[in-house]
Design a protein around this motif. Structure first.
Motif, PDB file in Angstrom:
ATOM      1  N   ARG A 171       3.073  14.135  -8.955  1.00  0.00           N
ATOM      2  CA  ARG A 171       4.305  15.193  -9.183  1.00  0.00           C
ATOM      3  C   ARG A 171       4.729  15.608 -10.520  1.00  0.00           C
ATOM      4  O   ARG A 171       4.854  16.540 -10.914  1.00  0.00           O
ATOM      5  CB  ARG A 171       5.442  14.915  -8.133  1.00  0.00           C
ATOM      6  N   GLU A 215       0.747  -1.260   0.008  1.00  0.00           N
ATOM      7  CA  GLU A 215      -0.137  -0.039   0.038  1.00  0.00           C
ATOM      8  C   GLU A 215       0.872   1.274  -0.119  1.00  0.00           C
ATOM      9  O   GLU A 215       0.557   2.307  -0.613  1.00  0.00           O
ATOM     10  CB  GLU A 215      -0.900   0.016   1.216  1.00  0.00           C
ATOM     11  N   MET A 216       1.924   1.310   0.700  1.00  0.00           N
ATOM     12  CA  MET A 216       2.868   2.255   1.153  1.00  0.00           C
ATOM     13  C   MET A 216       3.392   2.559  -0.542  1.00  0.00           C
ATOM     14  O   MET A 216       3.642   3.498  -0.988  1.00  0.00           O
ATOM     15  CB  MET A 216       3.796   2.112   1.979  1.00  0.00           C
ATOM     16  N   GLU A 217       4.103   1.685  -0.987  1.00  0.00           N
ATOM     17  CA  GLU A 217       4.549   1.604  -2.639  1.00  0.00           C
ATOM     18  C   GLU A 217       3.438   2.127  -3.520  1.00  0.00           C
ATOM     19  O   GLU A 217       3.893   2.939  -4.389  1.00  0.00           O
ATOM     20  CB  GLU A 217       5.030   0.127  -2.945  1.00  0.00           C
ATOM     21  N   ARG A 218       2.313   1.686  -3.389  1.00  0.00           N
ATOM     22  CA  ARG A 218       1.341   2.234  -4.292  1.00  0.00           C
ATOM     23  C   ARG A 218       1.008   3.678  -4.161  1.00  0.00           C
ATOM     24  O   ARG A 218       1.015   4.444  -5.051  1.00  0.00           O
ATOM     25  CB  ARG A 218      -0.021   1.599  -4.077  1.00  0.00           C
ATOM     26  N   GLU A 219       1.113   4.097  -2.850  1.00  0.00           N
ATOM     27  CA  GLU A 219       0.900   5.397  -2.414  1.00  0.00           C
ATOM     28  C   GLU A 219       1.875   6.346  -2.880  1.00  0.00           C
ATOM     29  O   GLU A 219       1.840   7.628  -3.697  1.00  0.00           O
ATOM     30  CB  GLU A 219       0.576   5.580  -0.882  1.00  0.00           C
ATOM     31  N   MET A 220       3.178   5.956  -2.679  1.00  0.00           N
ATOM     32  CA  MET A 220       4.264   6.702  -3.358  1.00  0.00           C
ATOM     33  C   MET A 220       4.514   6.621  -4.524  1.00  0.00           C
ATOM     34  O   MET A 220       4.808   7.775  -5.337  1.00  0.00           O
ATOM     35  CB  MET A 220       5.647   5.986  -2.631  1.00  0.00           C
ATOM     36  N   GLN A 221       4.114   5.674  -5.262  1.00  0.00           N
ATOM     37  CA  GLN A 221       4.000   5.652  -6.996  1.00  0.00           C
ATOM     38  C   GLN A 221       2.746   6.717  -7.252  1.00  0.00           C
ATOM     39  O   GLN A 221       3.236   7.533  -8.370  1.00  0.00           O
ATOM     40  CB  GLN A 221       3.613   4.160  -7.609  1.00  0.00           C
ATOM     41  N   LYS A 222       1.872   6.774  -6.595  1.00  0.00           N
ATOM     42  CA  LYS A 222       0.956   7.854  -6.991  1.00  0.00           C
ATOM     43  C   LYS A 222       1.169   9.145  -6.651  1.00  0.00           C
ATOM     44  O   LYS A 222       1.152   9.945  -7.503  1.00  0.00           O
ATOM     45  CB  LYS A 222      -0.440   7.198  -6.154  1.00  0.00           C
ATOM     46  N   GLU A 223       1.821   9.380  -5.658  1.00  0.00           N
ATOM     47  CA  GLU A 223       2.293  10.692  -5.277  1.00  0.00           C
ATOM     48  C   GLU A 223       3.492  11.051  -6.467  1.00  0.00           C
ATOM     49  O   GLU A 223       3.524  12.179  -6.801  1.00  0.00           O
ATOM     50  CB  GLU A 223       3.187  10.607  -4.209  1.00  0.00           C
ATOM     51  N   LYS A 224       4.283  10.062  -6.757  1.00  0.00           N
ATOM     52  CA  LYS A 224       5.397  10.310  -7.798  1.00  0.00           C
ATOM     53  C   LYS A 224       4.774  10.707  -9.101  1.00  0.00           C
ATOM     54  O   LYS A 224       4.911  11.691  -9.786  1.00  0.00           O
ATOM     55  CB  LYS A 224       6.174   9.136  -8.000  1.00  0.00           C
TER      56      LYS A 224
END
Length: 127
Positions: free
Chosen positions: A105, A93-102
């Motif tokens: 941006r 989930e954290m990886e997906r959130e980070m990818q989404k944020e990336k």
């Protein structure tokens, strides 16, 4: 005293169940048709037997108060595996959130670049 299924069935007691080997408790449980997993430990099977005997009013409910249930190695292993799976799920989930944020941006940077390019072309046209 050797195990005698008939005597135990005729007069079951917690003390006598405590003195039995796992194989003897299994025979007793099978006599009553009590369902259990073959890999269960002696104490777990005994707990099932006692619950059955209380449900059938063969023994008083107070016997369950004296039986202490200690988690077995299987219980600890299942809990450990559950925690491991939960950890992996949270990491995904954290990886997906980070990818989404990336991606957000990058999209924002692309929009800003396009706006700057557009403004630059407008200035060129004005000149």
């Amino acid at each position: 005293m050797p195990f005698n299924l008939d005597n135990l069935v005729a007069s079951p007691s917690v003390e006598e169940l405590d003195s039995l080997k796992k194989s003897e408790i299994v025979k007793f449980a099978k006599h009553y048709g009590i369902k259990f997993q073959p890999l269960m430990g002696k104490d777990e099977i005994k707990r099932y037997v006692l619950e059955y005997l209380v449900d059938e009013r063969i023994l008083p409910s107070t016997v369950l108060e004296t039986v202490i249930t200690v988690p077995t190695d299987n219980t600890f292993e299942l809990k450990r595996l559950e925690m491991e799976v939960n950890k992996e799920v949270r990491l995904k989930e954290m990886e997906r959130e980070m990818q989404k944020e990336k991606e957000e941006r990058e999209m924002q940077m692309q929009r800003e670049k396009e706006v700057r390019e557009h403004e630059f072309r407008l200035k060129q046209l004005e000149l």
